[in-house]
Scaffold this active site. Structure first.
Site, PDB file in Angstrom:
ATOM      1  N   THR A   1      -8.963  36.642  51.655  1.00  7.71           N
ATOM      2  CA  THR A   1      -7.737  37.043  52.227  1.00  7.71           C
ATOM      3  C   THR A   1      -6.968  38.249  51.987  1.00  7.71           C
ATOM      4  O   THR A   1      -5.983  38.759  52.655  1.00  7.71           O
ATOM      5  CB  THR A   1      -6.734  35.709  52.150  1.00  7.71           C
TER       6      THR A   1
ATOM      7  N   ASN B   1      -3.995  26.247  43.788  1.00  5.83           N
ATOM      8  CA  ASN B   1      -3.088  27.033  44.283  1.00  5.83           C
ATOM      9  C   ASN B   1      -1.521  26.392  45.251  1.00  5.83           C
ATOM     10  O   ASN B   1      -0.968  26.854  45.770  1.00  5.83           O
ATOM     11  CB  ASN B   1      -3.452  28.470  45.121  1.00  5.83           C
TER      12      ASN B   1
ATOM     13  N   SER C   1       0.332  33.787  55.982  1.00  6.27           N
ATOM     14  CA  SER C   1       0.426  33.124  54.868  1.00  6.27           C
ATOM     15  C   SER C   1       1.451  33.472  53.796  1.00  6.27           C
ATOM     16  O   SER C   1       2.346  33.982  53.731  1.00  6.27           O
ATOM     17  CB  SER C   1      -0.769  32.356  54.440  1.00  6.27           C
TER      18      SER C   1
HETATM   19  C1  G16 Z   1      -5.932  30.685  52.098  1.00  7.53           C
HETATM   20  C2  G16 Z   1      -7.104  29.592  52.467  1.00  7.53           C
HETATM   21  C3  G16 Z   1      -7.217  28.938  50.884  1.00  7.53           C
HETATM   22  C4  G16 Z   1      -7.447  29.879  49.866  1.00  7.53           C
HETATM   23  C5  G16 Z   1      -6.455  31.180  49.865  1.00  7.53           C
HETATM   24  C6  G16 Z   1      -6.976  32.076  48.929  1.00  7.53           C
HETATM   25  O1  G16 Z   1      -4.777  30.059  51.790  1.00  7.53           O
HETATM   26  O2  G16 Z   1      -6.624  28.528  53.229  1.00  7.53           O
HETATM   27  O3  G16 Z   1      -8.173  27.798  51.060  1.00  7.53           O
HETATM   28  O4  G16 Z   1      -7.479  29.264  48.717  1.00  7.53           O
HETATM   29  O5  G16 Z   1      -6.487  31.430  51.040  1.00  7.53           O
HETATM   30  O6  G16 Z   1      -8.207  32.792  49.273  1.00  7.53           O
HETATM   31  P1  G16 Z   1      -8.627  33.854  48.572  1.00  7.53           P
HETATM   32  O7  G16 Z   1      -8.833  33.629  47.056  1.00  7.53           O
HETATM   33  O8  G16 Z   1     -10.228  33.940  48.953  1.00  7.53           O
HETATM   34  O9  G16 Z   1      -7.988  34.888  49.009  1.00  7.53           O
HETATM   35  P2  G16 Z   1      -3.437  30.705  52.778  1.00  7.53           P
HETATM   36  O10 G16 Z   1      -2.102  29.753  52.283  1.00  7.53           O
HETATM   37  O11 G16 Z   1      -3.347  32.282  52.363  1.00  7.53           O
HETATM   38  O12 G16 Z   1      -3.690  30.504  54.178  1.00  7.53           O
END
Ligand code: G16
Length: 536
Positions: free
Chosen positions: A507, A380, A68
């Protein structure tokens, strides 16, 4: 495991050994880390996805290979459940367990335990559809995934290089094919046709829309946006920028939705492309997030993020429900996370029920299912709108009593087709936003003026162990490390209208620090406090 070929599973597993020094975790959006370390994970995800499908009597499960918004050297993988939604929570833990089995023997034992405890009938068929984004590491990772699928004898369909939301769409379309709930033709063409047709009906008869500039983050969104542009024709001219999908190192680099949201500025590559007043937006690397923005007459940048999209869309849908004469039958609600700007929460709360949940689409999605029409967006830019099954039936059967009611009803029914309800989808969301702007005759500036954002900052902090950070109350408070929340509280008290929280990312290997205040310099100050030494 009598129906499985243990020999083949063993020899293929031996070909994808787990790196002994690494521990993997199925996080916010699946596994996500350096692409070069993920070979064993992809193989095992192939096995897990096949088992998940067997558990569900052979319904098709999806697998998306993407990281992503992360940098190009990262990669990742997530499993999509048959309704096109995120993997059920208990299976996230199974995925983490299986991905961490140190040896092939341990892995086979873990597979056996999963089959027994989850009562999986291995004689059932397994069907899996998979896709990847444009990351170079995706090619070999898909090969590892295919080994896992073939080890279990799964019927595998390769959807090629496509966006995350299109993969989610395909999963739902495959599983509903030939049923009264058919989601659309199970092909990319089916997706573009469904969205394009609904959009043209929704904006038909209105003044033509000015061209929209789309920053494709040099990712797979460039391919999908270019196909979409063909389907839309003159109904919405698209000008595509940052479309270099084969130039090494440029994916999400100084462009894309995450860059815009985090830096709160225009991607430098668009500086001489965007004219004052023109609408523009950025997708992220797999096209599931969307950030709108414009430059005012003085050239000042203004961001229209997920919160602004939620406000725009929720107000529009509420108006349509009222105009259709259905306000007593259909209740609209909004779901946000702690990252939602305080001003957006106030704006929405004065008009609608609003709920705050933990970060991650799965949390928002489930909460939105509790409303007749649930609008959910993360700040976001990740979000969508869900129409419950009973609401869809109600709309299909409703007999309007005036022409105005009939028009509003038709718009609502077209929105059901326009919106990708499986997951946040940047391209579907573009069409949704453009529909509302066309109906309201809003410029970017008028949309922006729905409410004024509180100044805010979101920063990433690298720590020794992000798992030491544990939260409660929809991630708004820390319960560990001990004493840190008290320090944050003390700091926040010094600022007017201050709000701040710290949570571990699911992530990236960082913790995220968010702060907002009434005055810009105070929001900056509140986000720049240093974490105590014991956190590092
Ligand atoms: C993913 C999730 C989102 C989340 C984002 C950031 O998005 O699908 O729901 O807001 O990660 O998450 P975190 O703050 O836990 O790193 P994407 O677009 O990266 O797949």
């Amino acid at each position: 495991m009598s129906h499985l070929s243990i020999d083949s599973l063993r020899s293929l597993s031996d070909a994808h050994p787990k790196p002994s020094h690494l521990r993997f975790q199925y996080g916010t959006a699946g596994f996500r880390t350096l692409g070069s370390t993920l070979d064993s994970v992809l193989f095992r995800v192939g096995v897990i996805a096949a088992l998940r499908s067997k558990k569900l009597d052979g319904l098709t499960v999806g697998v998306m290979v993407t990281a992503s918004h992360n940098p190009e050297h990262d990669n990742g993988v997530k499993i999509v459940d048959p309704r096109g939604e995120m993997l059920e929570g208990s299976w996230e833990s199974h995925a983490t367990t299986l991905s961490n089995a140190p040896t092939t023997d341990d892995f086979l034992e873990a597979v056996d335990a999963l089959i027994r405890t989850s009562k999986i009938d291995v004689s059932k068929p397994a069907r899996v559809v998979y896709a990847r984004d444009t990351r170079p590491s995706g090619i070999t990772l898909v090969a590892a995934l295919e080994d896992g699928l073939s080890a279990l004898g799964a019927e595998a369909r390769n959807a090629g290089v496509t966006t995350t939301p299109i993969l989610h769409y395909l999963v739902k379309a495959i599983n509903t094919k030939g049923t009264p709930d058919s989601y659309g033709d199970d092909s990319e063409e089916g997706y573009f046709h469904k969205l394009g047709t609904a959009f043209k009906s929704l904006v038909g008869g209105r003044p033509p829309l000015e061209p929209l500039l789309i920053d494709c983050a040099n990712g797979v969104g460039a391919l999908a946006a270019s196909s979409l542009a063909e389907y839309l024709g003159s109904s919405l001219p698209l000008v595509l920028e940052n479309t270099s999908i084969s130039t090494p190192g440029v994916l999400n680099h100084a462009c894309g939705a995450d860059y815009v949201k985090t830096m709160q500025r225009l991607p430098p590559s668009l500086a001489d492309r965007l004219k004052p007043g023109q609408r523009a937006c950025s997708l992220d690397g797999d096209a599931d997030r969307l950030m709108y923005y414009y430059l005012d007459e003085r050239g000042t940048f203004h961001m229209l993020d997920g919160d602004k999209i939620a406000a725009l869309v929720a107000a529009f849908i509420v108006d349509l429900v009222k105009s259709a004469g259905l306000e007593n039958d259909i209740k609209v609600g909004v779901v946000q996370t702690a990252y939602a700007n305080g001003a957006s929460t106030r704006y929405l709360f004065e008009r609608l029920p609003v709920k705050c949940v933990a970060t991650g689409v799965k949390h928002l999605h489930h909460a939105a299912e509790h409303y007749n029409i649930g609008v959910y967006f993360e700040a976001n830019g990740h979000g969508t709108v869900l129409f419950s099954q009973s609401t869809q039936s109600k709309l299909a059967q409703y007999q309007p009593s005036t022409p105005a009611q009939s028009t509003a009803l038709t718009h609502l029914i077209n929105l059901i087709q326009l919106i990708n309800q499986t997951v946040g989808d940047a391209l579907s969301d573009v069409l949704l936003v453009e529909t509302v702007l066309a109906h309201k005759s809003y410029t970017g500036e008028e949309w922006d003026s729905l409410y004024v954002d509180l100044p805010n900052r979101l920063v990433k902090v690298v720590v020794g162990d992000r798992n030491a950070f544990r939260t409660e109350n929809a991630e708004r408070r820390l319960v560990s490390p001990p004493g840190l929340q008290a320090k944050i509280d003390e700091l926040v008290r010094r600022y007017d209208g201050g709000r701040s929280f710290v949570r571990p990312s699911g992530t990236e290997d960082v913790v995220r620090v968010y702060a907002e205040a009434v005055v810009r310099s105070q929001a900056d100050g509140a986000s720049s406090f240093s974490l105590p030494a014991y956190c590092n």
